[in-house]
Write a protein that holds these residues in place. Structure first.
Motif, mmCIF file in Angstrom:
data_model
loop_
_atom_site.group_PDB
_atom_site.id
_atom_site.type_symbol
_atom_site.label_atom_id
_atom_site.label_comp_id
_atom_site.label_asym_id
_atom_site.label_seq_id
_atom_site.Cartn_x
_atom_site.Cartn_y
_atom_site.Cartn_z
ATOM 1 N N GLN A 249 -21.537 81.404 -30.061
ATOM 2 C CA GLN A 249 -21.850 81.452 -28.634
ATOM 3 C C GLN A 249 -22.641 80.224 -28.214
ATOM 4 O O GLN A 249 -22.490 79.744 -27.091
ATOM 5 N N GLU A 250 -23.470 79.725 -29.101
ATOM 6 C CA GLU A 250 -24.246 78.513 -28.787
ATOM 7 C C GLU A 250 -23.300 77.344 -28.515
ATOM 8 O O GLU A 250 -23.490 76.586 -27.558
ATOM 9 N N PHE A 251 -22.266 77.207 -29.343
ATOM 10 C CA PHE A 251 -21.275 76.153 -29.129
ATOM 11 C C PHE A 251 -20.537 76.379 -27.817
ATOM 12 O O PHE A 251 -20.338 75.449 -27.025
ATOM 13 N N LEU A 252 -20.137 77.627 -27.572
ATOM 14 C CA LEU A 252 -19.349 77.935 -26.379
ATOM 15 C C LEU A 252 -20.128 77.732 -25.086
ATOM 16 O O LEU A 252 -19.531 77.542 -24.024
ATOM 17 N N SER A 253 -21.439 77.772 -25.160
ATOM 18 C CA SER A 253 -22.256 77.639 -23.952
ATOM 19 C C SER A 253 -22.131 76.261 -23.312
ATOM 20 O O SER A 253 -22.470 76.086 -22.138
ATOM 21 N N THR B 245 -3.884 79.133 -20.577
ATOM 22 C CA THR B 245 -4.545 78.390 -21.655
ATOM 23 C C THR B 245 -6.026 78.741 -21.718
ATOM 24 O O THR B 245 -6.582 78.926 -22.815
ATOM 25 N N ILE B 246 -6.680 78.857 -20.567
ATOM 26 C CA ILE B 246 -8.087 79.295 -20.558
ATOM 27 C C ILE B 246 -8.181 80.732 -21.040
ATOM 28 O O ILE B 246 -9.089 81.088 -21.821
ATOM 29 N N ASP B 247 -7.257 81.589 -20.591
ATOM 30 C CA ASP B 247 -7.243 82.980 -21.072
ATOM 31 C C ASP B 247 -7.106 83.038 -22.585
ATOM 32 O O ASP B 247 -7.688 83.917 -23.238
ATOM 33 N N SER B 248 -6.332 82.146 -23.160
ATOM 34 C CA SER B 248 -6.183 82.111 -24.616
ATOM 35 C C SER B 248 -7.483 81.680 -25.281
ATOM 36 O O SER B 248 -7.849 82.194 -26.345
ATOM 37 N N ALA B 249 -8.188 80.750 -24.660
ATOM 38 C CA ALA B 249 -9.461 80.283 -25.215
ATOM 39 C C ALA B 249 -10.527 81.376 -25.200
ATOM 40 O O ALA B 249 -11.366 81.459 -26.097
ATOM 41 N N THR B 250 -10.506 82.241 -24.172
ATOM 42 C CA THR B 250 -11.502 83.324 -24.072
ATOM 43 C C THR B 250 -11.041 84.603 -24.767
ATOM 44 O O THR B 250 -11.801 85.570 -24.843
ATOM 45 N N VAL C 120 -10.328 85.183 -10.731
ATOM 46 C CA VAL C 120 -11.332 84.463 -9.936
ATOM 47 C C VAL C 120 -12.252 83.638 -10.838
ATOM 48 O O VAL C 120 -12.559 82.476 -10.546
ATOM 49 N N ALA C 121 -12.678 84.236 -11.943
ATOM 50 C CA ALA C 121 -13.618 83.550 -12.844
ATOM 51 C C ALA C 121 -12.964 82.333 -13.502
ATOM 52 O O ALA C 121 -13.592 81.263 -13.613
ATOM 53 N N VAL C 122 -11.718 82.480 -13.936
ATOM 54 C CA VAL C 122 -11.025 81.347 -14.565
ATOM 55 C C VAL C 122 -10.835 80.212 -13.557
ATOM 56 O O VAL C 122 -11.028 79.034 -13.885
ATOM 57 N N ASP C 123 -10.480 80.560 -12.326
ATOM 58 C CA ASP C 123 -10.331 79.539 -11.293
ATOM 59 C C ASP C 123 -11.650 78.798 -11.064
ATOM 60 O O ASP C 123 -11.664 77.574 -10.912
ATOM 61 N N ALA C 124 -12.757 79.555 -11.062
ATOM 62 C CA ALA C 124 -14.073 78.930 -10.881
ATOM 63 C C ALA C 124 -14.405 78.002 -12.049
ATOM 64 O O ALA C 124 -14.954 76.907 -11.852
ATOM 65 N N PHE C 125 -14.062 78.423 -13.270
ATOM 66 C CA PHE C 125 -14.304 77.575 -14.443
ATOM 67 C C PHE C 125 -13.466 76.301 -14.356
ATOM 68 O O PHE C 125 -13.951 75.197 -14.648
ATOM 69 N N ILE D 110 -18.577 77.386 -12.875
ATOM 70 C CA ILE D 110 -19.296 78.246 -13.824
ATOM 71 C C ILE D 110 -19.047 77.749 -15.236
ATOM 72 O O ILE D 110 -18.141 76.943 -15.482
ATOM 73 N N SER D 111 -19.841 78.254 -16.176
ATOM 74 C CA SER D 111 -19.668 77.886 -17.578
ATOM 75 C C SER D 111 -18.633 78.797 -18.241
ATOM 76 O O SER D 111 -18.248 79.834 -17.695
ATOM 77 N N PHE D 112 -18.221 78.422 -19.431
ATOM 78 C CA PHE D 112 -17.217 79.184 -20.174
ATOM 79 C C PHE D 112 -17.680 80.615 -20.425
ATOM 80 O O PHE D 112 -16.928 81.573 -20.211
ATOM 81 N N LEU D 113 -18.911 80.794 -20.874
ATOM 82 C CA LEU D 113 -19.411 82.131 -21.199
ATOM 83 C C LEU D 113 -19.628 82.990 -19.958
ATOM 84 O O LEU D 113 -19.622 84.227 -20.044
#
Length: 390
Positions: free
Chosen positions: A188-192, A212-217, A334-339, A344-347
Motif C-alpha cells: 500500500q505504501e508503494f501504491l500511495s 486498464t485502471i480497473d485491472s490495476a486495482t 466516477v472514481a476511475v475517471d477522477a484518477f 485523486i490518488s490510486f488508493l
C-alpha cells in the motif's frame, strides 16, 4: 463446421479497443459477417473511416456536436447517420440486425443491451457492467425472449468454451484467473504514490484506459466475479479468483467429479471476440500460436485482498445483492475517471467506492428505474467525496 448464414452485426463502441479488434475479425471473415451498425461516443474520424471501409447500413455518433461532420462524410455513400444515446438504443432493434456486440464502456451499455434483447437479438457481451448493474433483470429478460448471451470477456469466454459439451453436467466451481496487473506484489505504501502512466501499463493485455485502471486495482476481476454469477447461474462461493501472471490459462471450470477444464492461449482479445461472433463454429485465424517452450513455468498465487480492496468490495456487493453491485459500478466509474484526470490518488479509488457502498440507498429487489436512480445517487455521492478530497 455448422452451416450458418452470414450474420449481420451491430458493433456498439466500434472505435474502442474491443470494437476495433472486432472490426479486424469481421474484415478477415467477409463470408461470415456483415457490419450493419457502427456506433461511437466521440471518435468521429475513426467512425467515418470504418464506415467508408465496411459500408454499414447505419452509424450513430453519440456526441451530437459531431453529427454534421459525420453526415457530410457518409450521406453521399447512402449510409444513414444518427446522433445521441437514444439512437443507439433504437438502431439495435432494426430487423436487419442479427447480433449486437456491446462493446460500449460502462453503465451506458445497459439500455441498448436491454433494447436489443427485447428485440430478440443475440448478444455478444463485452460490456460487463451490464450484468454487474442489472444481472437479474438481464438474465430474466434474455430467458423470457429466448436470447443467447455470448461472453466476450476472455475469462468468461474461457468458462463458456470449457462448458461446451458439458451443459448437462453441474459446475462445482469456476476459477477466474487474474494477471495481477502492473502492481502485483506491491505494498500500500508503494501504491500511495503510483501515477496514471504507471497504472496504464498492463503487463499482458492491450485495453482501453478505464478497463486498464480497473485491472490495476483488481476491480476488473471483481466485476467479472459478479458477471460470472449471472452468466453461469452460480453462487458467490462457487467463484474463486487466482492470480496467474502469465495470462495463458484464461479460466477454469471444476466439475463435481473433481475434474478441471481450462481454456488456454496467448492473451489476444480477438480470439474470444471471434468465438462469440462465430459460435458454434471455430473460425480459422492467423492469430499467433502458443508454444509451451516459450512458457516453461506457469505460476499461480492468491490475490492480495487487503492491498487491493476493490476485489473484496465486489465480493461484498455480490453477497449483499440487490442494487449493491450497481452502486460499486457507478462509484468506480466516477472514481476511475477522477484518477485518470489526476484529481485523486490510486488508493482513493477504493475509499470512494467503499464510502458510496455504505451511503447509497439500498434496494433489495430493484427494478430498472431503481437501477437508474441508484446509478445517479451513487455518482453524486462519489463526486461529492472526490470534491472533499481535492
Amino acid at each position: 463446421m455448422t452451416e450458418i448464414k452470414k450474420r449481420h452485426i451491430a458493433i456498439l463502441g466500434s472505435t474502442g479497443s474491443i470494437g476495433t479488434q472486432a472490426v479486424d475479425v469481421i474484415k478477415n471473415h467477409p463470408d461470415q459477417f456483415q457490419v450493419e451498425v457502427l456506433t461511437t461516443n466521440n471518435n468521429a474520424e475513426l467512425l467515418i473511416q470504418q464506415a467508408v471501409e465496411l459500408k454499414p447500413n447505419v452509424v450513430v455518433i453519440c456526441n451530437e456536436t459531431y453529427y454534421d461532420r459525420v453526415f457530410a462524410a457518409l450521406d453521399p455513400l447512402n449510409i444513414k447517420v444518427y446522433a445521441g444515446a437514444k439512437a443507439i438504443a433504437s438502431v439495435v432493434q432494426m430487423d436487419t440486425v442479427d447480433m449486437v456486440l456491446t462493446a460500449m464502456v460502462g453503465y451506458a451499455g445497459l439500455l441498448p443491451t436491454i433494447k436489443a434483447i427485447e428485440a430478440g437479438k443475440s448478444i455478444a457481451l463485452a460490456n460487463k457492467e451490464t450484468l454487474v448493474v442489472a444481472g437479474e433483470l438481464i438474465t430474466q429478460l434474455a430467458a423470457q425472449k429466448g436470447v443467447n448471451i455470448y461472453p466476450v470477456d476472455s475469462e468468461h469466454s474461457a468458462i463458456f468454451q470449457c462448458l461446451v459439451g458439458e451443459f448437462h453436467n453441474p459446475i462445482e466451481k469456476i476459477i477466474l484467473t487474474a494477471s495481477g496487473g502492473p502492481f502485483r506484489g506491491k505494498s500500500q505504501e508503494f501504491l500511495s504514490t503510483v501515477t496514471k502512466s504507471q497504472a496504464l501499463k498492463h503487463p499482458n493485455w492491450t485495453m482501453g484506459a478505464k478497463i486498464t485502471i480497473d485491472s490495476a486495482t483488481l476491480m476488473n476481476k471483481g466485476l467479472e466475479v459478479i458477471e460470472a454469477k449471472w452468466l453461469f447461474g452460480l453462487r458467490a462461493n462457487q467463484i474463486d479468483v487466482v492470480v496467474h501472471p502469465q495470462s495463458i490459462i484464461h479460466s477454469l471450470v471444476q466439475f463435481e467429479d473433481g475434474s478441471l477444464k481450462a481454456q488456454m492461449g496467448l492473451p489476444d482479445m480477438r480470439l474470444p471476440i471471434q468465438f462469440a461472433l462465430g459460435y458454434p463454429n471455430r473460425l480459422k485465424s492467423d492469430f499467433p500460436r502458443f508454444n509451451f517452450l516459450d512458457y516453461p513455468a506457469l505460476t499461480f498465487e492468491q490475490p492480495d485482498l487487503e492491498t487491493f480492496r476493490n476485489l473484496q468490495l465486489a465480493f461484498d456487493a455480490l453477497g449483499r445483492g440487490g442494487n449493491a453491485p450497481c452502486i460499486i459500478n457507478a462509484a468506480n466509474e466516477v472514481a476511475v475517471d477522477a484518477f485518470l484526470h489526476d484529481q485523486i490518488s490510486f488508493l482513493e479509488i477504493s475509499e470512494i467506492i467503499e464510502s458510496c457502498l455504505a451511503k447509497t440507498t439500498f434496494v433489495q429487489s430493484p427494478t430498472y428505474d431503481d437501477y437508474v436512480r441508484t446509478d445517479e445517487e451513487a455518482r453524486q455521492l462519489a463526486l461529492a467525496r472526490i470534491k472533499s478530497l481535492v
